[in-house]
Enzyme design. Structure first.
Site, short mmCIF file in Angstrom:
data_model
loop_
_atom_site.label_atom_id
_atom_site.label_comp_id
_atom_site.label_asym_id
_atom_site.label_seq_id
_atom_site.Cartn_x
_atom_site.Cartn_y
_atom_site.Cartn_z
N GLU A 109 -5.45 1.93 1.99
CA GLU A 109 -5.31 0.77 2.88
C GLU A 109 -5.58 1.17 4.31
OE1 GLU A 109 -2.90 -1.99 5.56
OE2 GLU A 109 -2.91 0.18 5.35
N GLU A 110 -5.08 2.35 4.68
CA GLU A 110 -5.22 2.79 6.07
C GLU A 110 -6.66 3.13 6.43
OE1 GLU A 110 -3.01 2.33 8.08
OE2 GLU A 110 -1.01 2.64 7.24
N HIS A 141 0.84 -1.20 0.00
CA HIS A 141 0.00 0.00 0.00
C HIS A 141 0.87 1.25 0.00
CE1 HIS A 141 0.07 1.44 4.29
NE2 HIS A 141 0.24 0.17 4.61
#
Length: 540
Positions: free
Chosen positions: A328-329, A284
């Site tokens: 992604e986070e 990511h």
């Protein structure tokens, strides 16, 4: 490859010049120069590719990403200019190396708290509640509200079974323009807040149950932007009960951005190779809002970029596809979007395996391999089952580390990184991880070096996750392993998924049956453990 540096050597943010590899343009994004950074084009073996993927090249990419963050508020979070500039950098480097990268856009729910929530009681007592007693609900609307505070279907007694605010009827008699005080329990925070807004509330306070450990400020989520437009805060049980009573007035202030924004995945693949047995390599690209994300996950992104550059001219038996995931986070959203798109287009079967590299340069590192056969972390709440073939990927990583005299431990498929959407669809997966907020054990310190009793990465998800927050030793060793398995599977995945033919000259070898001393970590990736997809709609 070798590097003459002391163990756990670190970089300063300004230690390496960009040396012409990137140029800052007026828009704040970075464009690559025309020259690719690989040294040789025929890197068709592990030894050749590892020689091409030097740690200096990986660090060069990290230095560029760090400079991007510095130029954009010290963040590369999805939905920000820092992330867009990171995408530009990756695309520029891939193009210079001869790839034809594609940028896949998708919408995601963006949320940023610009300043801490304010909760005050004005009358009968002047009280300003501290950070232990109030928290902004994720996806809360922004604004300030003052006035009467009215409790909704609660007396403030400790209760795990209450349904305060869960029904529209709970607001019968509620005075529009007041602040609604609601106790946690019985339904989602979003339902409670939406019912309050419909009844005319100017703000919502949802306080904790007071049962067991549920006493502090509720750090909850409303699930998505635009579901509720008024300020919504979570409060502690003590603060909530303190606000119950006749003629109580107060003030709520929330300072947020909550909206849907566009972000991007970057995809690039080799020109040749079997398109029906694609070897996918992913990391990511986004950081958290709080920092530049150089270990998490600049390291994975830079590592696979160096590998892609090094093998751009290799004639592969299988098509190799590199991916840099966005958001992604925010909950693995980029990889989820990509996999869902493959499913919708009936193209998922073309993916033979997926390798994930999330944090491969942690300063107090462990040398962890995803536990594809679930031997160290049996299937349960903290470990998903590795699809068939994942155990072989794990074994191949252990074999590689053993072949260069390095011990390796194991980490769980905990669902905290971008392998999640792939293994959910039954695709064999594996990868590497050097540790996040977990604490290194004495056993691990003996195996890998470093400091026992300290986090693998003390700057995990923090502003200090910059180029000072790296182990060059880890980055060197792990990027070698990335290169080794990538080119190995580019030539054959027969042992993993039965596809293709064996590689000529590859015979029996000694097996390394994992780390005989253990040395594992259950965390398994870079997404914060408190970020739970079910959390979006669950009354936590």
């Amino acid at each position: 490859m070798t590097l003459s540096l002391p163990p756990r050597a670190r970089l300063g943010r300004s230690a390496l010049a960009l040396a012409g590899s990137v140029a800052l343009v007026a828009s704040g994004s970075f464009a690559a120069n025309a020259a690719p950074t690989y040294d040789a084009s025929n890197n068709n073996s592990s030894k050749k590719l590892r020689s091409a993927v030097t740690v200096e090249k990986v660090v060069g990419h990290l230095t560029a990403l760090d400079a991007i963050a510095e130029a954009n508020g010290n963040t590369r979070s999805s939905g920000t200019e820092g992330y867009s500039a990171s995408v530009d950098y990756i695309v520029g480097k891939l193009t210079a190396a001869g790839y034809k990268p594609t940028v896949q856009p998708f919408l995601f729910p963006f949320f940023a708290e610009l300043s801490p929530a304010v909760l005050e009681q004005s009358t009968p007592d002047g009280v300003t509640y501290g950070p232990d007693d109030v928290a902004t609900m994720t996806y809360s609307g922004a604004g300030e509200a003052s006035g009467a505070i009215e409790a909704i279907d609660t007396t403030g007694t400790a209760s795990a079974t209450g349904t305060s605010g869960c029904e529209a009827a709970d607001f019968a008699g509620f005075t529009p323009g007041s602040i609604a005080l609601i106790q946690r329990g019985g339904c989602t925070f979003a339902v409670k807040a939406a019912n309050a807004e419909e009844a005319g509330a100017t703000a919502v306070i949802i306080f904790n149950t007071g049962v067991g450990a549920n006493t502090g400020a509720v750090a909850g989520t409303l699930g998505a932007p635009d579901l509720v437009g008024i300020p919504v805060v979570g409060a502690s049980f003590a603060a909530g009960t303190d606000l119950i009573g006749d003629d109580v007035t107060g003030r709520v202030v929330v300072d947020t951005i909550s909206e849907n924004r566009e972000t991007y995945n970057v995809i690039a693949e080799t020109s040749g190779g079997n398109p029906d047995n694609v070897v996918m390599i992913g990391a990511h690209l986004d950081s958290v809002l709080a920092g530049p994300g150089i270990n998490d996950n600049g390291t994975g992104s830079a590592g696979i970029l160096a590998v892609a550059e090094g093998m751009s001219k290799v004639k592969t038996a299988n098509k190799v596809r590199f991916a840099w995931w966005g958001a992604e986070e925010e909950g693995l959203l980029g990889s989820e979007h990509y996999v869902a798109d493959l499913v919708a287009k009936d193209q998922l079967d073309s993916v033979g395996l997926y390798l994930n590299f999330d944090m491969i340069g942690s300063p107090n590192f462990g040398r962890f391999v995803y536990d594809g056969d679930n031997s160290a972390f049996p299937v349960g709440p903290g470990a998903a089952e590795g699809p068939a073939g994942s155990g072989q990927i794990e074994q191949d990583f252990h074999d590689y580390f053993a072949s260069v005299g390095l011990a390796s431990g194991e980490t769980a498929f905990s669902g905290r990184s971008d392998y999640g959407p792939f293994i959910a669809e039954g695709i064999p997966a594996g990868g590497l991880f050097t540790g996040a907020e977990g604490i290194k054990t004495a056993e691990q310190a003996a195996l890998f070096g470093g400091v026992a009793g300290a986090p693998y990465d003390a700057c995990y998800h923090a502003a200090c996750d910059d180029t000072d927050n790296l182990s060059l030793t880890a980055l060197d060793q792990m990027s070698d392993a990335v290169a080794h398995l990538t080119v190995t599977y580019a030539m054959s995945t027969l042992d993993v998924n039965g596809a293709g033919a064996s590689v000529k000259g590859k015979g029996p070898k000694d097996r390394f049956e994992g780390n005989p001393l253990g040395g594992g970590t259950e965390s398994g990736g870079g997404l914060h453990p408190e970020h739970d997809h079910d959390h979006d709609l669950a009354d936590r």
